[in-house]
Scaffold this motif. Structure first.
Motif, PDB file in Angstrom:
ATOM      1  N   GLY A   1       0.819  -1.196   0.002  1.00 28.38           N
ATOM      2  CA  GLY A   1      -0.037  -0.044  -0.058  1.00 28.38           C
ATOM      3  C   GLY A   1       0.901   1.289   0.011  1.00 28.38           C
ATOM      4  N   LEU A   2       0.294   2.310  -0.284  1.00 26.43           N
ATOM      5  CA  LEU A   2       0.880   3.742  -0.739  1.00 26.43           C
ATOM      6  C   LEU A   2       1.180   4.178   0.776  1.00 26.43           C
ATOM      7  N   LEU A   3       0.318   4.009   1.820  1.00 29.75           N
ATOM      8  CA  LEU A   3       0.855   4.837   3.095  1.00 29.75           C
ATOM      9  C   LEU A   3       1.949   3.997   3.572  1.00 29.75           C
ATOM     10  N   PHE A   4       2.307   2.599   3.428  1.00 29.40           N
ATOM     11  CA  PHE A   4       3.418   1.807   3.749  1.00 29.40           C
ATOM     12  C   PHE A   4       4.625   2.613   3.322  1.00 29.40           C
ATOM     13  N   TRP A   5       4.127   2.537   2.119  1.00 27.02           N
ATOM     14  CA  TRP A   5       5.517   3.116   1.173  1.00 27.02           C
ATOM     15  C   TRP A   5       6.022   4.666   1.682  1.00 27.02           C
ATOM     16  N   ASP A   6       5.122   5.319   1.783  1.00 29.49           N
ATOM     17  CA  ASP A   6       5.159   6.728   2.205  1.00 29.49           C
ATOM     18  C   ASP A   6       5.748   6.651   3.676  1.00 29.49           C
ATOM     19  N   GLN A   7       5.508   5.817   4.653  1.00 30.50           N
ATOM     20  CA  GLN A   7       5.884   5.742   5.931  1.00 30.50           C
ATOM     21  C   GLN A   7       7.383   5.337   5.570  1.00 30.50           C
ATOM     22  N   VAL A   8       7.789   4.252   4.779  1.00 30.88           N
ATOM     23  CA  VAL A   8       9.191   4.179   4.531  1.00 30.88           C
ATOM     24  C   VAL A   8      10.139   4.873   4.248  1.00 30.88           C
ATOM     25  N   LEU A   9       9.783   5.889   3.232  1.00 28.31           N
ATOM     26  CA  LEU A   9      10.304   6.974   2.735  1.00 28.31           C
ATOM     27  C   LEU A   9      10.674   8.086   3.953  1.00 28.31           C
ATOM     28  N   GLU A  10       9.491   8.161   4.908  1.00 26.75           N
ATOM     29  CA  GLU A  10       9.686   9.092   5.928  1.00 26.75           C
ATOM     30  C   GLU A  10      10.756   8.602   6.871  1.00 26.75           C
ATOM     31  N   VAL A  11      10.931   7.432   6.893  1.00 25.28           N
ATOM     32  CA  VAL A  11      11.743   6.909   7.942  1.00 25.28           C
ATOM     33  C   VAL A  11      13.074   6.784   7.487  1.00 25.28           C
TER      34      VAL A  11
ATOM     35  N   GLU B   1      23.227   2.193  -2.156  1.00 26.77           N
ATOM     36  CA  GLU B   1      23.004   2.311  -0.790  1.00 26.77           C
ATOM     37  C   GLU B   1      21.572   2.650  -0.487  1.00 26.77           C
ATOM     38  N   GLU B   2      21.192   3.535  -1.534  1.00 31.50           N
ATOM     39  CA  GLU B   2      19.612   4.026  -1.431  1.00 31.50           C
ATOM     40  C   GLU B   2      18.558   2.731  -1.329  1.00 31.50           C
ATOM     41  N   PHE B   3      19.033   1.928  -2.439  1.00 31.33           N
ATOM     42  CA  PHE B   3      18.022   0.704  -2.482  1.00 31.33           C
ATOM     43  C   PHE B   3      18.219  -0.217  -1.324  1.00 31.33           C
ATOM     44  N   LEU B   4      19.489  -0.356  -0.832  1.00 29.23           N
ATOM     45  CA  LEU B   4      19.452  -1.210   0.105  1.00 29.23           C
ATOM     46  C   LEU B   4      19.375  -0.944   1.621  1.00 29.23           C
ATOM     47  N   SER B   5      19.375   0.420   1.653  1.00 30.04           N
ATOM     48  CA  SER B   5      18.766   0.664   3.066  1.00 30.04           C
ATOM     49  C   SER B   5      17.147   0.851   2.932  1.00 30.04           C
ATOM     50  N   LEU B   6      16.591   0.992   1.953  1.00 28.61           N
ATOM     51  CA  LEU B   6      15.029   0.974   1.702  1.00 28.61           C
ATOM     52  C   LEU B   6      14.655  -0.408   1.999  1.00 28.61           C
ATOM     53  N   LEU B   7      15.450  -1.389   1.167  1.00 25.99           N
ATOM     54  CA  LEU B   7      14.962  -2.958   1.234  1.00 25.99           C
ATOM     55  C   LEU B   7      15.150  -3.552   2.665  1.00 25.99           C
ATOM     56  N   SER B   8      16.229  -3.041   3.380  1.00 23.53           N
ATOM     57  CA  SER B   8      16.523  -3.516   4.686  1.00 23.53           C
ATOM     58  C   SER B   8      15.516  -3.125   5.748  1.00 23.53           C
ATOM     59  N   HIS B   9      15.027  -1.884   5.575  1.00 26.23           N
ATOM     60  CA  HIS B   9      14.193  -1.054   6.496  1.00 26.23           C
ATOM     61  C   HIS B   9      12.810  -1.879   6.291  1.00 26.23           C
TER      62      HIS B   9
ATOM     63  N   VAL C   1      10.614  -4.181   8.954  1.00 21.76           N
ATOM     64  CA  VAL C   1       9.313  -3.834   9.608  1.00 21.76           C
ATOM     65  C   VAL C   1       8.607  -5.157   9.202  1.00 21.76           C
ATOM     66  N   LYS C   2       8.657  -5.713   7.988  1.00 26.04           N
ATOM     67  CA  LYS C   2       7.742  -6.749   7.573  1.00 26.04           C
ATOM     68  C   LYS C   2       8.002  -8.199   8.191  1.00 26.04           C
ATOM     69  N   GLN C   3       9.437  -8.158   8.659  1.00 21.14           N
ATOM     70  CA  GLN C   3      10.021  -9.319   9.332  1.00 21.14           C
ATOM     71  C   GLN C   3      10.133 -10.241   8.298  1.00 21.14           C
ATOM     72  N   LEU C   4      10.863  -9.869   7.205  1.00 20.97           N
ATOM     73  CA  LEU C   4      11.320 -10.611   5.970  1.00 20.97           C
ATOM     74  C   LEU C   4      12.728 -10.937   5.867  1.00 20.97           C
ATOM     75  N   ASP C   5      12.920 -12.043   5.335  1.00 22.30           N
ATOM     76  CA  ASP C   5      14.214 -12.318   5.177  1.00 22.30           C
ATOM     77  C   ASP C   5      14.717 -11.345   3.816  1.00 22.30           C
ATOM     78  N   SER C   6      15.936 -10.797   4.163  1.00 22.11           N
ATOM     79  CA  SER C   6      16.256 -10.039   2.946  1.00 22.11           C
ATOM     80  C   SER C   6      16.757 -10.740   1.795  1.00 22.11           C
ATOM     81  N   GLY C   7      17.221 -12.038   1.645  1.00 22.60           N
ATOM     82  CA  GLY C   7      17.213 -12.586   0.405  1.00 22.60           C
ATOM     83  C   GLY C   7      15.804 -13.128  -0.597  1.00 22.60           C
TER      84      GLY C   7
END
Lengths: 181, 489
Positions: free
Chosen positions: A18-28, A46-54, A58-64
């Motif tokens: 959802g849009l709200l989640f993406w918005d929050q990710v960017l916010e943080v 790094e921008e991609f990796l920090s977004l992915l890792s955040h 939050v969603k408790q996902l394995d990065s791989g």
């Protein structure tokens, strides 16, 4: 990393969370670009990796696993914008060879600064292709996702077995790509 | 409601991001456009440069073709002037020959609509403006600013020169119409000048070689004529040596002819007496057989009649002998054209030669002539006779105590060999080595010319005859002459 990956990544997250989640990710995460991605731009890895890792955190996902999901989803999008003549048809192994021998070469011509992975094909049978993945980014699982996306697109289920991985301390990253069914 | 507000807020932020992204994309697009524009400009300038390079290359290529062609120096300079004027887009061009400070206009380029007076006026102007001289030859192009109210479209004068000799140079002057003179043109022109210089040097060297060749040919002709004269002189010298012997040889028959004639004169007197006495006896009527027989016996008339025939035969033989010697001498001394080869019977040549040398041979020497009839060859009989006389005389002179002169033959499939052998003193190796050297002689001063054998050798060489000499001191010498049958000489 090319802007198209970021633009698609934003779409992927919006589509799944959802849009709200993406918005929050960017916010943080507050990336330097502010999240205003365009396909014609280039942004730091790094921008991609920090977004992915955040997101994984939050969603408790394995990065791989997340990389595999995104790659699998992204294949069709990238394929849609590929110029005619470079469409996937026939054998998926042949297409993988074509990616290395033709598509990457063409991309390099247009974007001399582009950092592209290199595939070295070690062996190939009707059902199994062993290849080495060489990239300074070491996005082994993202590559796996793209290969699985290729299988989805060609209706040929594929499995990627990571026989060796630089991420695990091996000297090289070697995949077996296996045709299923 | 909060959710809605949050969504609206998120959407608003998304919109802001999208706007920002669009702006960034537009900026990027503008940058791309600029890049493309710049690239296009660069491409155009590269294209222009490539076109210009092509023109320059074509120009240099045309110059090269002219340089390597067979044109004369004048044609070369006129052609080059025309090429340079075309290349520099000049309406004019001048080719000036400077010799001892004198300038001569040897070629000019003028616009087709020009009546010539304009071009001539320009020539007068530039020749007073430039220091066109042999001293002022530079290895590059000279550039002078040119301003003249009569020629407002000419801004520069480009000139260069190449030296031919210390006092001679060739100048090229090309007026240039553009305001600005590109340096690159000068590099191209310098290259053209270097090529021109090479072409000029090549032509000068070729002219020198031609002159040298002509001198060499004249020298060869002179040598050839000297050689002919030498052969003739040597022949005369040999003849001088032979003259005494020949005189003796002729004297002999003349002696017995004279004596025979004397006898015949006596016989004639007796015959007159015989006739008178018979006449008187018939008139006195006292003539009878007894008287006749007694008179015949008294005057030995029978013997006279017998002997007259012998004497006349002997005289005829003597005269025959003399005319043979004279004929031989004539063949020998006849200069003739040595290039004219005719069919020669070598046996006859040797017979004639032996006749001339016979006087020297007949007393103290044994002649052993074993020749059979040999095939005819192509040659000059006079010259071959000279060779054999020379060999025979040498053989005799090598045997002062007497000996045997042998002439033998060997037959081969395509040749025959004539061996002339003496049993004389022979020669040591040093003499053998110098045998055919002109002016080398073992004879005392004033006797030999030292030319005999060298001339013989030259004659035999011209006849394609191989000469081989074997000699042993105190045993004798053999000269072997190998005549090829199919020599065509």
């Amino acid at each position: 990393m090319k802007g198209v990956v970021f633009v698609q990544f934003a779409d992927f997250i919006e589509e799944n969370f959802g849009l709200l989640f993406w918005d929050q990710v960017l916010e943080v995460v507050d990336p330097p670009s502010g999240g205003a991605y365009t396909t014609v731009g280039t942004y730091p890895d790094e921008e991609f990796l920090s977004l992915l890792s955040h997101i994984c955190e939050v969603k408790q996902l394995d990065s791989g696993d997340a990389q595999v999901m995104f790659g699998r989803w992204l294949f069709e999008k990238l394929h849609a914008i590929a110029p005619p003549g470079n469409k996937a048809q026939g054998d998926p192994f042949a297409f993988l060879r074509r990616v290395q021998d033709v598509i990457h070469v063409e991309v390099k011509k247009l974007n001399q600064d582009a950092i592209l992975p290199e595939f070295r094909f070690i062996s190939e049978t009707d059902t199994c292709m062993t290849m080495e993945y060489i990239s300074p980014r070491h996005l082994n699982r993202f590559c796996e996702g793209l290969i699985l996306g290729l299988g989805d697109y060609m209706s040929q289920p594929l499995e990627v077995v990571h026989k060796q991985s630089i991420l695990n301390g091996d000297p090289a990253s070697i995949f077996d790509v296996i045709k299923k069914g | 409601m909060d959710d809605k507000d949050a969504l609206v807020a998120a959407l608003m932020k998304k919109l802001t991001r999208e706007k920002r992204a669009r702006e960034l994309a537009e900026k990027q697009l503008e940058q791309y456009s600029l890049d493309i524009y710049n690239t296009n400009t660069e491409l155009q300038s590269s294209l222009l440069k490539a076109e210009r390079n092509q023109t320059e290359l074509k120009f240099l290529n045309d110059i090269s073709s002219e340089i390597s062609s067979d044109t004369s120096i004048n044609e070369l300079f006129n052609k080059t002037l025309s090429l340079i004027s075309t290349f520099m887009e000049s309406k004019y061009g001048y080719y000036i020959h400077v010799l001892d400070g004198e300038k001569k206009l040897s070629g000019q380029i003028a616009p087709p609509d020009c009546d010539g007076s304009h071009a001539s006026a320009l020539y007068r102007q530039l020749s007073s403006f430039l220091d066109i001289d042999v001293k002022n030859v530079s290895h590059r192009w000279l550039i002078n600013v040119f301003e003249h109210e009569e020629f407002p479209d000419i801004h520069w004068l480009l000139s260069t020169a190449v030296s031919i000799k210390e006092n001679e140079a060739l100048w090229l002057v090309v007026p240039y119409h553009q305001d600005i003179l590109d340096e690159e043109y000068l590099y191209v022109l310098d290259t053209a000048r270097a090529q021109l210089k090479t072409g000029l040097n090549r032509r000068i060297n070729e002219a020198k070689i031609l002159t040298r060749n002509r001198v060499l040919q004249e020298t060869i002709a002179n040598l050839e004529s000297a050689r002919k004269q030498l052969i003739q002189s040597e022949k005369m010298a040999s003849l001088g040596q032979l003259a005494a012997g020949v005189a003796h040889e002729i004297n002999n028959p003349i002696g017995f002819i004279q004596s025979n004639l004397q006898t015949l004169k006596e016989y004639t007197k007796d015959l007159h007496t015989y006739s008178d006495k018979i006449g008187s006896a018939i008139a006195e009527n006292t003539a009878d057989d007894g008287f006749h027989q007694s008179l015949k016996k008294k005057l030995d008339i029978d013997y006279i009649f017998d002997d007259v025939g012998d004497l006349i035969d002997s005289n005829l033989q003597g005269i025959e002998r003399v005319s043979e010697i004279v004929l031989g001498l004539k063949t020998f001394t006849h200069g003739g054209n040595e290039k004219e080869f005719i069919s020669v019977k070598i046996n006859e040549v040797i017979e004639q030669s032996l006749k001339i040398a016979w006087n020297s041979i007949k007393y103290d020497y044994t002649l052993n002539n074993e020749l059979t009839e040999l095939p005819a060859i192509q040659g000059n009989p006079g010259q071959l006779q000279q060779v054999f006389i020379n060999l025979f005389v040498n053989a005799i002179q090598a045997m002062p105590e007497g000996g045997t002169l042998s002439i033998t033959e060997e037959r081969l499939s395509n040749a025959f060999i004539i061996n002339v052998t003496d049993t004389g003193m022979g020669m040591d190796e040093k003499t053998l080595n110098q045998l055919f050297t002109p002016f080398y002689t073992t004879k005392p001063v004033g006797e030999g010319t030292g030319l005999g054998l060298s001339i013989s050798y030259a004659i035999l060489e011209a006849h394609n005859v191989e000469v081989n000499v074997r000699s042993e001191v105190d045993k004798g010498t053999t000269f072997s002459l190998k005549f090829l049958l199919d020599s065509g000489a």
